[in-house]
Design a protein around this motif. Sequence first.
Motif, short mmCIF file in Angstrom:
data_model
loop_
_atom_site.label_atom_id
_atom_site.label_comp_id
_atom_site.label_asym_id
_atom_site.label_seq_id
_atom_site.Cartn_x
_atom_site.Cartn_y
_atom_site.Cartn_z
N ILE A 161 -6.24 -55.78 6.30
CA ILE A 161 -7.06 -54.68 6.97
C ILE A 161 -6.53 -53.27 6.47
O ILE A 161 -7.28 -52.50 6.08
CB ILE A 161 -7.00 -54.49 8.42
CG1 ILE A 161 -8.11 -55.99 8.97
CG2 ILE A 161 -7.52 -53.36 9.22
CD1 ILE A 161 -7.86 -56.08 10.52
N THR A 175 -11.18 -59.09 9.61
CA THR A 175 -11.73 -58.67 10.69
C THR A 175 -12.02 -59.98 11.74
O THR A 175 -11.61 -60.23 12.81
CB THR A 175 -12.83 -57.72 10.67
OG1 THR A 175 -12.75 -56.82 10.00
CG2 THR A 175 -13.25 -57.15 12.31
N VAL A 210 -12.36 -51.11 15.20
CA VAL A 210 -11.85 -52.62 15.79
C VAL A 210 -11.04 -52.39 17.28
O VAL A 210 -11.64 -53.12 17.97
CB VAL A 210 -10.68 -53.10 15.03
CG1 VAL A 210 -10.14 -54.42 15.66
CG2 VAL A 210 -11.33 -53.31 13.51
N TRP A 265 -20.34 -59.93 18.09
CA TRP A 265 -18.95 -60.32 17.67
C TRP A 265 -18.34 -60.98 19.07
O TRP A 265 -17.15 -61.64 18.83
CB TRP A 265 -18.05 -59.01 17.37
CG TRP A 265 -18.39 -58.78 15.92
CD1 TRP A 265 -19.38 -57.85 15.40
CD2 TRP A 265 -17.79 -59.13 14.80
NE1 TRP A 265 -19.04 -57.93 14.08
CE2 TRP A 265 -18.25 -58.40 13.72
CE3 TRP A 265 -16.32 -59.64 14.72
CZ2 TRP A 265 -17.58 -58.68 12.51
CZ3 TRP A 265 -15.92 -60.03 13.48
CH2 TRP A 265 -16.51 -59.36 12.37
#
Length: 419
Positions: free
Chosen positions: A55, A79, A176, A234
Motif C-alpha cells: 500500500i 487492499t 481504508v 467490501w
Amino acid sequence: MSSIADPVAGTPRSDAKASDAKAAAASSAPAIAFPVAGERELRLDLFRGMALWLIFIDHLPTNILTWFTIRNYGFSDATEIFIFISGYTAAFVYGRAMLEAGFVVATARIMRRVWQIYVAHVFLFTIFLAEISYVATRFENPLYSEEMGIMDFLKQPDVTIVQALLLRFRPVNMDVLPLYIVLMLFLPIILWLMKWRADVALGLSVLLYALTWHFDWYLTAYPSGFWIFNPFCWQLLFVFGAWCALGGAQRMSRILSSPVTMWICITYLVAAFFVTLTWHIPQLSFLMPKRIEQWMYPITKTDLDVLRFAHFLALAALTVRFLPKDWSGLKSRWLRPLILCGQHSLEIFCLGVFLAFAGHFVLAEVGGGALTHALVSLAGILIMWGMAWVISWYKHSADKGASKTKSTAINADMAGGSA
C-alpha cells in the motif's frame, strides 16, 4: 473383556456410551470453531505486513518498485489482503470473547477497538493536513493541496472538520481506515449471526453485496461523490475473512487441497495476468475480444468487482496450499520485518500514509531517476520496519516489567503470610 471380533460383531456397551456422549457434545457445540488458544497465525502477520508495504509503495508516484506490487499482475491488490485479514483476525479475537463472555461484553470490547481506530484516524487526519499545508505553504506550491484533496478544507475549515469527523471528508490515501471503522461497527452483529449459523451469515453478506450492485447503494462523501471503498460491497470480503476464521476455512480444506481447485486458480491467475498485460502494453489490446471487453470492463475497485474478489480468492487458495502454517521460513529473520509490521498494523498503516506524502514531496522536488525512486521507497520501508521494532520492543519491555512487578508482589505477600 474385549476381543478382536468386537469391531465386527458390534460396538461394546462402553464404546456405545462414549459414542453417545460424543454425539451429545457435538450437538451442543457452537456453530463456530476456533484455532488452539494462544496459537499465533504468523502467515496472517506476514501477509498483513506485506499488504502495508505494498500500500505504501502504491501510494508513491510510479517507480521501479511499483512493478513488484500485485496490482500490476492481476485484478486485485493489497487492499483485498488487508481487509480480509482484518476480518479474519477480528473474528478470531472477538469471536472467542463473544462465545466465552457473551454478546454484551464482546460488543463493549469491539466498540473500544473501534474508538481506538477512530482516534487514530482523527490524529492521522490532523497530522496529514498539517504536513500537506506546511509543504504547500513553505514551497509556495498549491498543487500539493489540490493533489491531496484538501482544497475544500482550506476554503471552509469549519465545515470540513465536521465532515471529517463524520468520515465523509477524507484526503487522498485516507480511505481504508474509515472503511475499517464501519466494518468493525457491525462486527458484533456479524459475530452474533456467525454464532447462530455461520453459513447463513455469509449468505446474507453475499445477498447484501448483490443487492448493492442491483440498486446501486453507496455512501456519499463530502463535498461531492461517494466513498472510494463502498462498505456495502467490501463487507463481503471482511465477512468472508470472519467466516474463514470461525471454521469456514477448515470446512473448505478438502476443496482447497483438490488438484482441480489448484488448476482452476492457476488458470484464472494466468488469464488475469494477460488481461492486465494489455493495460501496460496497448499494442497487445487487439488480443482482447470486444465481447469480453464489454462484459468485463470496468473492473471497479469501489464496489469490489466480482473479478477482483475471484482474483483474491485464487491467490488465497494457492497461498494456503503451498504455504503451510508450520512452514519453518515463518521464523526466519529475513521475514521478521514483515511479520513485525503486520503485528502492529494500525500504527504502521498510519505511518505509511504520512511517509507516502513525504516521499511524494521528495520525488517532486528533488526529481531523479529510478535509483532515487527506489531509495525513497526503501527508506520508507526501513522506517516502517524500525517503528514496528520499537513498538514491539516497548510492549515486550512493558509486559516483562509488569510480570516482574506482579511476581515481586506475590512473593512479598507470601513472605508476609509466612511471617
